[in-house]
Design an enzyme around this catalytic site. Structure first.
Site, PDB file in Angstrom:
ATOM      1  N   VAL A   1      -7.178  76.915 -15.707  1.00  0.00           N
ATOM      2  CA  VAL A   1      -5.961  77.161 -14.948  1.00  0.00           C
ATOM      3  C   VAL A   1      -4.723  76.735 -15.728  1.00  0.00           C
ATOM      4  O   VAL A   1      -3.610  77.200 -15.449  1.00  0.00           O
ATOM      5  CB  VAL A   1      -6.015  76.432 -13.584  1.00  0.00           C
ATOM      6  CG1 VAL A   1      -5.742  74.940 -13.737  1.00  0.00           C
ATOM      7  CG2 VAL A   1      -5.050  77.071 -12.583  1.00  0.00           C
ATOM      8  N   SER A   2      -4.901  75.884 -16.737  1.00  0.00           N
ATOM      9  CA  SER A   2      -3.774  75.334 -17.491  1.00  0.00           C
ATOM     10  C   SER A   2      -3.417  76.202 -18.693  1.00  0.00           C
ATOM     11  O   SER A   2      -4.230  76.355 -19.614  1.00  0.00           O
ATOM     12  CB  SER A   2      -4.098  73.922 -17.976  1.00  0.00           C
ATOM     13  OG  SER A   2      -3.156  73.490 -18.944  1.00  0.00           O
ATOM     14  N   PRO A   3      -2.191  76.729 -18.751  1.00  0.00           N
ATOM     15  CA  PRO A   3      -1.788  77.482 -19.945  1.00  0.00           C
ATOM     16  C   PRO A   3      -1.692  76.599 -21.181  1.00  0.00           C
ATOM     17  O   PRO A   3      -1.918  77.063 -22.299  1.00  0.00           O
ATOM     18  CB  PRO A   3      -0.419  78.056 -19.558  1.00  0.00           C
ATOM     19  CG  PRO A   3       0.096  77.147 -18.493  1.00  0.00           C
ATOM     20  CD  PRO A   3      -1.117  76.683 -17.743  1.00  0.00           C
TER      21      PRO A   3
ATOM     22  N   ALA B   1      -3.712  74.152 -21.835  1.00  0.00           N
ATOM     23  CA  ALA B   1      -5.084  74.025 -22.323  1.00  0.00           C
ATOM     24  C   ALA B   1      -5.475  75.256 -23.128  1.00  0.00           C
ATOM     25  O   ALA B   1      -6.156  75.149 -24.160  1.00  0.00           O
ATOM     26  CB  ALA B   1      -6.042  73.819 -21.148  1.00  0.00           C
TER      27      ALA B   1
END
Length: 213
Positions: free
Chosen positions: A11-13, A15
């Site tokens: 969900v983390s850009p 990451a």
């Protein structure tokens, strides 16, 4: 050889950006990387925080910065059709393709790019079915064993001090965020700063004031 654990939630850009640039950051070093999915929402709940996309002005800045970072670093990135979304199905699918709470780089790459390339709906059921057919997991992504692995990964990470993703863990040290990658490389190269005591001193700084909710 150093052992690096890359903790991530798709969900983390940030990451995604860190995942794409990690091989370049580690180039020329002796290392092994383990890719470990965790649930970022579990971190937020534990620490009593809102995610960046849950604070309206920060949400706008986050997407602008992510798009600029991708442009600046030459990483293909298109925002998904809606964000944030529930990443549980994707995290469990990834874990169903691995073992012992870990996934290989191909699986992580495939799931990350499902989200952050093309601009489609990351949680669309038909796209998830196509992704499942592509990855052909050996375990049931909806089974209790896989669900338990994700919970265990998340709880173990929190117990070791993780609060966000991406986090690279090596020798018990935590390097958080896309912008933490240069710091990680310098540590792996044996940078003098890490033996100066500054790392430990930073954590020993007393709080002058504690704000109560």
């Amino acid at each position: 050889m150093k052992h690096v654990t890359f903790h991530f939630d798709v969900v983390s850009p940030y990451a995604y950006l860190a995942f794409e640039k990690l091989p370049e950051v580690l180039k020329g070093l002796s290392y092994r990387v383990d890719y470990r999915p965790v649930l970022f929402a579990g971190f937020l709940k534990h620490h009593g925080q809102l995610g960046p996309a849950e604070i309206a002005p920060k949400r706008d800045w986050t997407y602008r910065q992510v798009l600029w970072l991708a442009h600046a670093h030459g990483v293909p990135l298109q925002l998904p059709a809606a964000h944030p979304f529930n990443p549980l199905a994707l995290l469990r699918l990834a874990l169903a393709c691995g073992s012992d709470g870990l996934v290989n780089r191909f699986v992580a790459e495939t799931v990350f790019r499902h989200v952050w390339r093309g601009g489609a709906d990351a949680a669309d059921p038909q796209r998830l079915d196509a992704l499942r057919a592509q990855l052909q997991p050996q375990r049931d992504a909806a089974g209790e064993a896989v669900k338990s692995e994700l919970r265990a990964n998340t709880e173990s990470a929190i117990a070791r001090g993780l609060f966000g993703v991406p986090t690279c863990e090596v020798d018990g040290r935590l390097f958080w965020g896309f912008d933490g990658l240069p710091m990680l490389r310098e540590y792996l190269q044996g940078g003098d700063w890490f033996a100066s005591g500054a790392w430990e001193q930073a954590a020993a700084l007393p709080a002058g004031q504690v704000r109560r909710p």
